[in-house]
Motif scaffolding. Structure first.
Motif: not given
Length: 76
Positions: A58-61, A64-71
């Motif tokens: 999940x850290x790797x994901x 790669x997709x920093x906008x996922x931090x918003x979720x």
């Protein structure tokens, strides 16, 4: 009693510490803010402690997709 580490995103068990007596100071819990403790540490009815953290996948994901931090959750 056990301290069980789960990924907060995929719920995978990352690790487990089985001890009769656990020194939470040695685990670094005192370094967390009260808000972080509330979000990350849960005391279960059976006496175990669940710690929500993040697994390598999940850290790797998230890298790669920093906008996922918003979720709150990015794995369905």
């Amino acid at each position: 009693m056990a301290v069980i580490y789960h990924c907060r995103h995929c719920k995978h068990e990352i690790g487990r510490i089985e001890q009769q007596v656990i020194d939470t100071e040695m685990l670094g819990f005192e370094q967390l803010s009260p808000k972080e403790k509330e979000e990350m540490i849960h005391y279960l009815d059976n006496g175990d402690i669940e710690v929500l953290t993040i697994c390598e996948n999940c850290e790797e994901t998230l890298g790669r997709y920093p906008h996922y931090h918003e979720l709150d959750f990015f794995i369905q």
